[in-house]
Motif scaffolding. Structure first.
Motif, PDB file in Angstrom:
ATOM      1  N   GLY A   1      -0.873   5.811  -1.446  1.00 34.35           N
ATOM      2  CA  GLY A   1      -1.724   6.322  -2.531  1.00 34.35           C
ATOM      3  C   GLY A   1      -3.195   6.204  -2.195  1.00 34.35           C
ATOM      4  O   GLY A   1      -3.586   6.278  -1.037  1.00 34.35           O
ATOM      5  N   VAL A   2      -3.994   5.995  -3.209  1.00 27.20           N
ATOM      6  CA  VAL A   2      -5.439   5.919  -3.007  1.00 27.20           C
ATOM      7  C   VAL A   2      -5.978   4.654  -3.676  1.00 27.20           C
ATOM      8  O   VAL A   2      -5.558   4.293  -4.775  1.00 27.20           O
ATOM      9  CB  VAL A   2      -6.145   7.208  -3.513  1.00 27.20           C
ATOM     10  CG1 VAL A   2      -5.676   7.619  -4.893  1.00 27.20           C
ATOM     11  CG2 VAL A   2      -7.659   7.066  -3.493  1.00 27.20           C
ATOM     12  N   GLN A   3      -6.878   4.000  -2.965  1.00 29.69           N
ATOM     13  CA  GLN A   3      -7.459   2.767  -3.488  1.00 29.69           C
ATOM     14  C   GLN A   3      -8.970   2.915  -3.577  1.00 29.69           C
ATOM     15  O   GLN A   3      -9.601   3.435  -2.656  1.00 29.69           O
ATOM     16  CB  GLN A   3      -7.113   1.594  -2.558  1.00 29.69           C
ATOM     17  CG  GLN A   3      -7.652   0.270  -3.069  1.00 29.69           C
ATOM     18  CD  GLN A   3      -7.350  -0.893  -2.133  1.00 29.69           C
ATOM     19  OE1 GLN A   3      -7.184  -0.699  -0.929  1.00 29.69           O
ATOM     20  NE2 GLN A   3      -7.280  -2.088  -2.681  1.00 29.69           N
ATOM     21  N   ALA A   4      -9.543   2.436  -4.671  1.00 27.66           N
ATOM     22  CA  ALA A   4     -11.009   2.398  -4.769  1.00 27.66           C
ATOM     23  C   ALA A   4     -11.481   1.034  -4.285  1.00 27.66           C
ATOM     24  O   ALA A   4     -10.784   0.033  -4.478  1.00 27.66           O
ATOM     25  CB  ALA A   4     -11.442   2.638  -6.201  1.00 27.66           C
TER      26      ALA A   4
ATOM     27  N   LYS B   1       7.997  11.213  -9.222  1.00 29.26           N
ATOM     28  CA  LYS B   1       7.342  12.198 -10.085  1.00 29.26           C
ATOM     29  C   LYS B   1       6.331  11.583 -11.053  1.00 29.26           C
ATOM     30  O   LYS B   1       5.740  12.288 -11.866  1.00 29.26           O
ATOM     31  CB  LYS B   1       8.388  13.022 -10.838  1.00 29.26           C
ATOM     32  CG  LYS B   1       9.342  12.230 -11.678  1.00 29.26           C
ATOM     33  CD  LYS B   1      10.511  13.123 -12.097  1.00 29.26           C
ATOM     34  CE  LYS B   1      11.505  12.348 -12.932  1.00 29.26           C
ATOM     35  NZ  LYS B   1      12.857  12.836 -12.834  1.00 29.26           N
ATOM     36  N   THR B   2       6.137  10.284 -10.956  1.00 30.92           N
ATOM     37  CA  THR B   2       5.203   9.644 -11.888  1.00 30.92           C
ATOM     38  C   THR B   2       3.886   9.302 -11.191  1.00 30.92           C
ATOM     39  O   THR B   2       3.881   8.757 -10.089  1.00 30.92           O
ATOM     40  CB  THR B   2       5.824   8.345 -12.467  1.00 30.92           C
ATOM     41  OG1 THR B   2       7.077   8.670 -13.062  1.00 30.92           O
ATOM     42  CG2 THR B   2       4.914   7.710 -13.502  1.00 30.92           C
ATOM     43  N   ASN B   3       2.806   9.640 -11.841  1.00 31.79           N
ATOM     44  CA  ASN B   3       1.494   9.197 -11.368  1.00 31.79           C
ATOM     45  C   ASN B   3       1.241   7.805 -11.942  1.00 31.79           C
ATOM     46  O   ASN B   3       1.231   7.627 -13.163  1.00 31.79           O
ATOM     47  CB  ASN B   3       0.412  10.180 -11.814  1.00 31.79           C
ATOM     48  CG  ASN B   3       0.492  11.473 -11.033  1.00 31.79           C
ATOM     49  OD1 ASN B   3       0.473  11.458  -9.802  1.00 31.79           O
ATOM     50  ND2 ASN B   3       0.633  12.590 -11.740  1.00 31.79           N
ATOM     51  N   ILE B   4       1.061   6.849 -11.051  1.00 37.52           N
ATOM     52  CA  ILE B   4       0.882   5.465 -11.487  1.00 37.52           C
ATOM     53  C   ILE B   4      -0.545   5.023 -11.188  1.00 37.52           C
ATOM     54  O   ILE B   4      -1.028   5.168 -10.061  1.00 37.52           O
ATOM     55  CB  ILE B   4       1.871   4.528 -10.754  1.00 37.52           C
ATOM     56  CG1 ILE B   4       3.307   4.987 -11.030  1.00 37.52           C
ATOM     57  CG2 ILE B   4       1.692   3.083 -11.195  1.00 37.52           C
ATOM     58  CD1 ILE B   4       4.349   4.202 -10.269  1.00 37.52           C
ATOM     59  N   ILE B   5      -1.201   4.508 -12.209  1.00 38.43           N
ATOM     60  CA  ILE B   5      -2.555   3.967 -12.037  1.00 38.43           C
ATOM     61  C   ILE B   5      -2.466   2.466 -12.274  1.00 38.43           C
ATOM     62  O   ILE B   5      -2.060   2.029 -13.355  1.00 38.43           O
ATOM     63  CB  ILE B   5      -3.537   4.608 -13.043  1.00 38.43           C
ATOM     64  CG1 ILE B   5      -3.616   6.123 -12.844  1.00 38.43           C
ATOM     65  CG2 ILE B   5      -4.922   3.977 -12.926  1.00 38.43           C
ATOM     66  CD1 ILE B   5      -4.375   6.840 -13.955  1.00 38.43           C
ATOM     67  N   VAL B   6      -2.807   1.692 -11.259  1.00 30.26           N
ATOM     68  CA  VAL B   6      -2.787   0.234 -11.387  1.00 30.26           C
ATOM     69  C   VAL B   6      -4.228  -0.248 -11.299  1.00 30.26           C
ATOM     70  O   VAL B   6      -4.917   0.034 -10.307  1.00 30.26           O
ATOM     71  CB  VAL B   6      -1.943  -0.417 -10.272  1.00 30.26           C
ATOM     72  CG1 VAL B   6      -1.845  -1.922 -10.497  1.00 30.26           C
ATOM     73  CG2 VAL B   6      -0.557   0.187 -10.224  1.00 30.26           C
TER      74      VAL B   6
ATOM     75  N   PRO C   1       2.297  12.047  -7.253  1.00 30.22           N
ATOM     76  CA  PRO C   1       2.134  13.407  -6.743  1.00 30.22           C
ATOM     77  C   PRO C   1       0.705  13.949  -6.816  1.00 30.22           C
ATOM     78  O   PRO C   1       0.311  14.745  -5.969  1.00 30.22           O
ATOM     79  CB  PRO C   1       3.083  14.239  -7.622  1.00 30.22           C
ATOM     80  CG  PRO C   1       3.555  13.340  -8.712  1.00 30.22           C
ATOM     81  CD  PRO C   1       3.350  11.939  -8.271  1.00 30.22           C
ATOM     82  N   ALA C   2      -0.077  13.495  -7.785  1.00 31.06           N
ATOM     83  CA  ALA C   2      -1.419  14.071  -7.937  1.00 31.06           C
ATOM     84  C   ALA C   2      -2.436  13.423  -7.011  1.00 31.06           C
ATOM     85  O   ALA C   2      -3.541  13.947  -6.835  1.00 31.06           O
ATOM     86  CB  ALA C   2      -1.884  13.914  -9.387  1.00 31.06           C
ATOM     87  N   PHE C   3      -2.085  12.270  -6.438  1.00 30.36           N
ATOM     88  CA  PHE C   3      -3.098  11.483  -5.729  1.00 30.36           C
ATOM     89  C   PHE C   3      -3.011  11.615  -4.212  1.00 30.36           C
ATOM     90  O   PHE C   3      -1.943  11.844  -3.652  1.00 30.36           O
ATOM     91  CB  PHE C   3      -2.984  10.012  -6.125  1.00 30.36           C
ATOM     92  CG  PHE C   3      -3.328   9.773  -7.568  1.00 30.36           C
ATOM     93  CD1 PHE C   3      -4.640   9.885  -8.012  1.00 30.36           C
ATOM     94  CD2 PHE C   3      -2.336   9.467  -8.495  1.00 30.36           C
ATOM     95  CE1 PHE C   3      -4.961   9.691  -9.348  1.00 30.36           C
ATOM     96  CE2 PHE C   3      -2.649   9.265  -9.832  1.00 30.36           C
ATOM     97  CZ  PHE C   3      -3.961   9.384 -10.266  1.00 30.36           C
ATOM     98  N   LYS C   4      -4.171  11.410  -3.585  1.00 29.97           N
ATOM     99  CA  LYS C   4      -4.243  11.384  -2.130  1.00 29.97           C
ATOM    100  C   LYS C   4      -3.365  10.256  -1.587  1.00 29.97           C
ATOM    101  O   LYS C   4      -3.068   9.300  -2.314  1.00 29.97           O
ATOM    102  CB  LYS C   4      -5.692  11.135  -1.686  1.00 29.97           C
ATOM    103  CG  LYS C   4      -6.575  12.345  -1.842  1.00 29.97           C
ATOM    104  CD  LYS C   4      -7.983  12.017  -1.374  1.00 29.97           C
ATOM    105  CE  LYS C   4      -8.857  13.253  -1.489  1.00 29.97           C
ATOM    106  NZ  LYS C   4     -10.278  12.927  -1.413  1.00 29.97           N
TER     107      LYS C   4
END
Ligand code: AMP
Ligand code: ZN
Ligand code: ZN
Length: 418
Positions: free
Chosen positions: A63-66, A237-242, A369-372
């Motif tokens: 995924g993508v990390q800030a 299929k789930t976009n997960i924001i942690v 799916p939506a994230f880099k």
């Protein structure tokens, strides 16, 4: 029926059908648009480096990390969770602190006062669950600040009264059940919340084994979440924001600011203690209190409410007291009564300091799916998460202080203008 009449009848029937579908706000659950928002309270931006975190690491790899998530000021739990939920700065959400006094109502808000916490009148703006529910999407909150209150006459489809003792896995099981329930109540947006890492940070300091173990427990929960979601075919299929609400910094006995040695506490009506201490002087005492604080200004900054820097986005709310004192990082504002207990409780840590301090930044990972995939991005402010979720859910956000532009760097596909 004669041909013409039948045609008119058919057309009318079609118009009614189309109109009905268009007006009906009850959408069917869409399996391609699911979002799960997970908060680990007090999980500092660099905590993943403290120990082995295989499950977080795999989330980061896919995924993508800030590099950090910038909190709103004050960097406290309730203002931040509610800003994440609404996209509003504290002066616009009304959540200017964990503890607040409202002069118009002559009432207090405290996070352990259940009546206040469950009273929607304290919560301004529109939280994400309301935005989604209004647009036909079912939501479920396995704890989130504000979700236990009736706000705008609405609530999430599923919500729970905050219970710090509820086991971590049971929270996950409940959310997955909501997301997989067949029928009209299927939830497409859900939240999870855990306080463990924050609590251990406060009690034992950021370098303690207790914090390290709490990070490892959080990591195991991520492993469990992934396993259970895969079992229900939800994972891909789930976009997960942690994310987290803020960072944490150690306090110490040589970084004390004795407020009672600077001002006469009898000149104050209210003191709301913390790294950002809010002071309401008694009538006619404001100038004395302010001047005393200004002339002793060392290891803190003091502001009259009206001169608070714009970047705090705080001063335009009646719940902010007339004088605000902001301790330098790691300093503790206290009085004689508390000093001995405080020193006896060391090592310990806290948050609430200036939100431009790196140590106050939280962590942020997004996967789905939506994230880099495998990307790292610069820190950004948490007020943009509301816009991000609206983008993921293809809903229209309510008016807010965030922007999708600030977070599109996280996304696979660059969104075009709505
Ligand atoms: P803070 O003082 O900013 O560190 O606040 C963190 C505390 O907020 C945690 O110890 C949680 O137990 C508590 N908390 C988080 N969410 C809720 C809630 N919805 N209701 C009551 N307390 C909460
Ligand atoms: Zn917190
Ligand atoms: Zn805390």
């Amino acid at each position: 029926m004669p041909f013409m009449k039948r045609r008119v009848f058919t057309i009318l029937f079609l118009i009614v059908c189309v109109g009905f579908i268009g007006c009906n706000s009850q959408q069917q659950s869409d399996p391609t648009k699911k979002t799960l928002l997970v908060s680990f309270d007090g999980f500092k931006y660099n905590y993943l480096q403290k120990t082995d975190t295989p499950h977080f690491d795999s989330l980061v790899a896919g995924g993508v990390q800030a590099e950090g998530l910038i909190p709103v000021f004050p960097s406290k739990t309730f203002p931040n969770h509610y800003s994440i939920a609404t996209g509003l700065y504290p002066e616009n959400s009304g959540f200017v602190n964990n503890t607040m006094y409202d002069p118009k109502w002559d009432e207090w808000y405290r996070i352990r006062d259940r009546e206040a916490v469950e009273d929607g009148k304290w919560y301004g703006g529109e939280p994400i669950w309301n935005t989604l529910e209004k647009q036909g999407i079912k939501t479920g909150t396995m704890f989130w600040v504000g979700s236990e209150a009736d706000i705008q006459g609405m609530r999430p489809t599923h919500w729970k009264t905050y219970d710090d003792d509820m086991p971590g896995k049971a929270r996950i099981d409940t959310v997955i059940k909501w997301m997989t329930d067949s029928g009209e109540q299927t939830v497409d947006f859900a939240t999870l919340y855990y306080s463990d890492v924050d609590t251990k940070g406060h009690r034992y300091g950021t370098d303690s084994d207790s914090v390290r173990h709490a990070i490892e427990r959080a990591d195991r929960l991520m492993g469990y979440l992934k396993k259970q979601m895969k079992g229900e075919s939800l994972w891909d299929k789930t976009n997960i924001i942690v994310l987290s609400d803020h960072g944490m910094v150690n306090q110490s006995a040589d970084k004390l600011i004795r407020l009672d040695n600077i001002i006469d506490l009898d000149d104050t009506k209210r003191v709301i203690w913390g790294p950002a201490t809010m002071i309401q002087p008694k009538k006619g005492k404001k100038e004395d209190v302010y001047q005393a604080l200004k002339s002793a200004e060392e290891n803190y900054r003091v502001y009259e409410k009206k001169e608070l820097p714009e970047r705090y986005h705080l001063k335009n709310h009646r719940r902010v007291e007339d004088i605000v004192m902001i301790a330098d990082l790691g300093y503790t504002i206290l009085d004689e009564d508390y000093q001995d207990d405080f020193i006896a409780s060391l090592p310990r840590a806290t948050h609430g300091y200036d939100n431009n301090q790196k140590a106050m930044q939280a962590f942020f990972i997004a996967h789905g799916p939506a994230f880099k995939k495998g990307a790292k991005v610069d820190p950004f402010q948490n007020i943009h998460v509301y816009e991000l979720i609206n983008h993921l859910m293809e809903t229209k956000p309510a008016s807010n202080d965030g922007s999708l532009d600030s977070v599109k760097v996280l996304l696979n596909e660059i969104p075009t203008d709505r």
